[in-house]
Scaffold this motif. Structure first.
Motif, PDB file in Angstrom:
ATOM      1  N   TYR A 175     -16.427  -6.434  13.966  1.00 46.66           N
ATOM      2  CA  TYR A 175     -16.152  -4.768  13.801  1.00 46.66           C
ATOM      3  C   TYR A 175     -14.795  -4.701  13.409  1.00 46.66           C
ATOM      4  O   TYR A 175     -13.661  -5.000  13.975  1.00 46.66           O
ATOM      5  CB  TYR A 175     -16.279  -4.286  15.439  1.00 46.66           C
ATOM      6  CG  TYR A 175     -17.629  -4.659  15.962  1.00 46.66           C
ATOM      7  CD1 TYR A 175     -18.894  -3.955  15.428  1.00 46.66           C
ATOM      8  CD2 TYR A 175     -17.809  -6.095  16.534  1.00 46.66           C
ATOM      9  CE1 TYR A 175     -19.928  -4.392  15.875  1.00 46.66           C
ATOM     10  CE2 TYR A 175     -19.079  -6.299  17.271  1.00 46.66           C
ATOM     11  CZ  TYR A 175     -20.148  -5.305  17.000  1.00 46.66           C
ATOM     12  OH  TYR A 175     -21.372  -6.155  17.382  1.00 46.66           O
ATOM     13  N   GLN A 176     -14.714  -3.729  12.221  1.00 44.17           N
ATOM     14  CA  GLN A 176     -13.567  -3.369  11.852  1.00 44.17           C
ATOM     15  C   GLN A 176     -13.300  -1.904  12.032  1.00 44.17           C
ATOM     16  O   GLN A 176     -14.103  -1.220  11.768  1.00 44.17           O
ATOM     17  CB  GLN A 176     -13.242  -3.661  10.218  1.00 44.17           C
ATOM     18  CG  GLN A 176     -11.950  -3.366   9.737  1.00 44.17           C
ATOM     19  CD  GLN A 176     -11.497  -3.787   8.285  1.00 44.17           C
ATOM     20  OE1 GLN A 176     -12.779  -3.481   7.121  1.00 44.17           O
ATOM     21  NE2 GLN A 176     -10.402  -4.097   7.823  1.00 44.17           N
TER      22      GLN A 176
ATOM     23  N   GLN B  10     -12.010   1.977  12.191  1.00 42.53           N
ATOM     24  CA  GLN B  10     -11.677   2.884  11.266  1.00 42.53           C
ATOM     25  C   GLN B  10     -10.763   3.885  11.971  1.00 42.53           C
ATOM     26  O   GLN B  10     -11.095   4.387  13.164  1.00 42.53           O
ATOM     27  CB  GLN B  10     -13.158   3.620  11.056  1.00 42.53           C
ATOM     28  CG  GLN B  10     -13.826   3.199   9.833  1.00 42.53           C
ATOM     29  CD  GLN B  10     -15.065   3.746   9.358  1.00 42.53           C
ATOM     30  OE1 GLN B  10     -15.160   5.106   9.824  1.00 42.53           O
ATOM     31  NE2 GLN B  10     -16.101   3.300   8.633  1.00 42.53           N
TER      32      GLN B  10
ATOM     33  N   CYS C 173     -16.326   2.007  14.063  1.00 42.52           N
ATOM     34  CA  CYS C 173     -15.898   0.843  13.286  1.00 42.52           C
ATOM     35  C   CYS C 173     -17.131   0.419  12.375  1.00 42.52           C
ATOM     36  O   CYS C 173     -18.121   0.920  12.549  1.00 42.52           O
ATOM     37  CB  CYS C 173     -15.536  -0.398  14.291  1.00 42.52           C
ATOM     38  SG  CYS C 173     -16.650  -0.593  15.717  1.00 42.52           S
TER      39      CYS C 173
ATOM     40  N   GLU D 142     -11.250   2.604   2.251  1.00 43.56           N
ATOM     41  CA  GLU D 142     -11.435   1.377   2.631  1.00 43.56           C
ATOM     42  C   GLU D 142     -10.348   0.455   1.843  1.00 43.56           C
ATOM     43  O   GLU D 142      -9.825   0.738   1.123  1.00 43.56           O
ATOM     44  CB  GLU D 142     -12.760   0.619   2.542  1.00 43.56           C
ATOM     45  CG  GLU D 142     -13.221   0.676   1.123  1.00 43.56           C
ATOM     46  CD  GLU D 142     -14.754  -0.132   0.931  1.00 43.56           C
ATOM     47  OE1 GLU D 142     -15.268  -0.105   2.010  1.00 43.56           O
ATOM     48  OE2 GLU D 142     -15.147  -0.370  -0.073  1.00 43.56           O
TER      49      GLU D 142
ATOM     50  N   GLN E  82      -9.670   2.494   6.754  1.00 42.81           N
ATOM     51  CA  GLN E  82      -9.969   1.222   7.137  1.00 42.81           C
ATOM     52  C   GLN E  82      -9.359   0.200   6.192  1.00 42.81           C
ATOM     53  O   GLN E  82      -9.236   0.426   5.001  1.00 42.81           O
ATOM     54  CB  GLN E  82     -11.415   1.019   6.815  1.00 42.81           C
ATOM     55  CG  GLN E  82     -12.137   0.042   7.549  1.00 42.81           C
ATOM     56  CD  GLN E  82     -13.762  -0.029   7.292  1.00 42.81           C
ATOM     57  OE1 GLN E  82     -14.450   0.988   7.189  1.00 42.81           O
ATOM     58  NE2 GLN E  82     -14.562  -1.282   7.289  1.00 42.81           N
TER      59      GLN E  82
ATOM     60  N   TYR F 161      -6.898  -3.902   6.378  1.00 40.88           N
ATOM     61  CA  TYR F 161      -6.055  -4.764   7.166  1.00 40.88           C
ATOM     62  C   TYR F 161      -4.802  -4.291   7.536  1.00 40.88           C
ATOM     63  O   TYR F 161      -4.123  -4.791   8.650  1.00 40.88           O
ATOM     64  CB  TYR F 161      -5.608  -5.982   6.079  1.00 40.88           C
ATOM     65  CG  TYR F 161      -6.782  -6.825   5.527  1.00 40.88           C
ATOM     66  CD1 TYR F 161      -8.136  -6.851   6.375  1.00 40.88           C
ATOM     67  CD2 TYR F 161      -6.629  -7.675   4.479  1.00 40.88           C
ATOM     68  CE1 TYR F 161      -9.163  -7.632   5.767  1.00 40.88           C
ATOM     69  CE2 TYR F 161      -7.947  -8.509   3.946  1.00 40.88           C
ATOM     70  CZ  TYR F 161      -9.061  -8.286   4.599  1.00 40.88           C
ATOM     71  OH  TYR F 161     -10.190  -8.939   4.186  1.00 40.88           O
TER      72      TYR F 161
ATOM     73  N   SER G  45      -6.452  -2.980  10.799  1.00 38.21           N
ATOM     74  CA  SER G  45      -6.858  -4.330  11.533  1.00 38.21           C
ATOM     75  C   SER G  45      -7.734  -5.019  10.827  1.00 38.21           C
ATOM     76  O   SER G  45      -8.749  -4.272  10.078  1.00 38.21           O
ATOM     77  CB  SER G  45      -7.634  -3.776  12.793  1.00 38.21           C
ATOM     78  OG  SER G  45      -8.195  -4.677  13.287  1.00 38.21           O
ATOM     79  N   LYS G  46      -7.971  -6.325  10.785  1.00 33.63           N
ATOM     80  CA  LYS G  46      -8.957  -6.943  10.314  1.00 33.63           C
ATOM     81  C   LYS G  46     -10.214  -6.980  11.254  1.00 33.63           C
ATOM     82  O   LYS G  46     -10.100  -6.294  12.077  1.00 33.63           O
ATOM     83  CB  LYS G  46      -8.485  -8.542  10.330  1.00 33.63           C
ATOM     84  CG  LYS G  46      -7.329  -8.749   9.513  1.00 33.63           C
ATOM     85  CD  LYS G  46      -7.386 -10.240   8.855  1.00 33.63           C
ATOM     86  CE  LYS G  46      -6.370 -10.290   7.715  1.00 33.63           C
ATOM     87  NZ  LYS G  46      -6.287 -11.545   7.248  1.00 33.63           N
ATOM     88  N   PRO G  47     -11.258  -7.319  10.407  1.00 29.73           N
ATOM     89  CA  PRO G  47     -12.740  -7.339  11.270  1.00 29.73           C
ATOM     90  C   PRO G  47     -12.202  -8.239  12.611  1.00 29.73           C
ATOM     91  O   PRO G  47     -11.651  -9.187  12.521  1.00 29.73           O
ATOM     92  CB  PRO G  47     -13.500  -7.866  10.226  1.00 29.73           C
ATOM     93  CG  PRO G  47     -13.042  -7.461   8.941  1.00 29.73           C
ATOM     94  CD  PRO G  47     -11.623  -7.739   9.169  1.00 29.73           C
TER      95      PRO G  47
END
Ligand code: C2E
Ligand code: CA
Ligand code: CA
Ligand code: CA
Length: 279
Positions: free
Chosen positions: A43-44, A46, A57, A236, A256, A258, A261-263
């Motif tokens: 889960y990445q 948002q 996410c 993104e 969204q 890196y 956050s990464k997934p």
């Protein structure tokens, strides 16, 4: 020259048959893996640029074969699965897994929307929306809990039945995003027709936006049009603070990438969410 032309042709057909063979092997292994529980969702998050918090996410599929040396990235195996009905089986697994996860999170007092990627073949099923609703009902979810992402490509090929189905979902409160916006062939005119709530702008528009005046201008224009049409704008692939600040200055709603956050695994998401809401 004739001879070497023939050799080249042989090389070419060899290469194609090697590729086809590799694809068939991946397809067979995907089928087996579905039965063996070798898939996982990550889960990445948002990031909501207005409230400075994480409220949603994106669920991304990962294939974890028992033999890790056989691992294949989604960019490779999804297009292979999309060539057959395998994507329907995989998509169904993703849908149920995402519902089960959101439901578990809700019961733990953790409210976050999960958006799933829906492919064209899934949407083409006559009973797609019934399936969606039956999973929501089974896991006690409301329409706001589970969003869907569709590419322009899928939307352009959609028919009235699909558009009506999407409209029905949107009117109930389901978030519907155009994914990879700007990379397809759609004209702005389509934005009037597609029943969507979010424009998810492709990473390629964002990468150089802070440095490249033309990219920056394009991004700004998309945001202006999108906001006028009352869509939320999501970007993104944010990888740097500079890109994040640039998007924030354009009043982009969600980001969204890196940089944020990464997934993450389901456990890591909860930790990330708690930390993000501490600040
Ligand atoms: P997508 O929907 O455009 O997903 C975004 C991709 O960008 C993900 O790749 C994500 O890991 C990656 N990404 C996120 N942040 C960054 C960043 O800051 N920089 C860069 N360079 N990349 C970033 P991933 O997970 O490899 O997925 C690739 C594609 O596979 C997805 O593209 C989507 O089209 C497809 N896919 C993944 N999961 C599913 C699924 O469950 N169903 C379907 N139908 N397609 C899926
Ligand atoms: Ca997506
Ligand atoms: Ca995307
Ligand atoms: Ca993509």
């Amino acid at each position: 020259a004739k001879e070497s032309g023939r050799n080249r042709r042989h090389l070419f057909t060899d290469e194609i048959s090697r590729k086809l063979k590799a694809q068939r092997e991946i397809s067979t292994r995907l089928h087996q893996s579905l039965g063996n529980g070798e898939f996982e969702l990550v889960y990445q998050p948002q990031f909501d640029m207005t409230s400075q918090s994480v409220t949603a996410c994106e669920a991304l599929l990962r294939w974890r074969p028992q033999d890790p040396s056989l691992a294949v990235s989604p960019d490779i195996f999804i297009p292979i699965a999309e060539r057959s009905d395998l994507i329907i089986l995989l998509g169904d697994w993703v849908l149920e897994q995402a519902c089960a996860q959101v439901s578990a999170w809700k019961q733990a007092g953790f409210n976050i929307r999960v958006d799933i990627n829906v492919s064209g073949k899934q949407l083409e099923q006559a009973d797609f929306f019934e399936i969606l609703e039956s999973y929501r009902a089974r896991y006690g979810l409301s329409p706001q809990d589970l969003g869907i992402e569709l590419t322009e490509h899928v939307l352009i090929k959609s028919n009235d039945r699909m558009l009506n189905g999407l409209r029905g979902q949107r009117d109930k409160g389901v978030e519907i995003s155009i994914d990879d916006f700007g990379t397809g062939y759609s004209s702005l005119n389509y934005l009037k027709i597609f029943p969507i709530t979010n424009l998810k702008i492709d990473r390629s528009f964002v990468v150089e936006a802070p440095e490249n005046e033309l990219d920056g201008a394009l991004l700004e224009a998309i945001v202006t049009v999108g906001h006028r049409l009352k869509f939320n704008i999501v970007v993104e692939g944010i990888e740097t603070d500079r890109q994040a600040q640039f998007c924030k200055a354009l009043a982009i709603d969600y980001a969204q990438g890196y940089w944020y956050s990464k997934p993450l695994s389901a456990t890591e998401v909860v930790r990330f969410f708690e930390q993000a809401s501490d600040h």
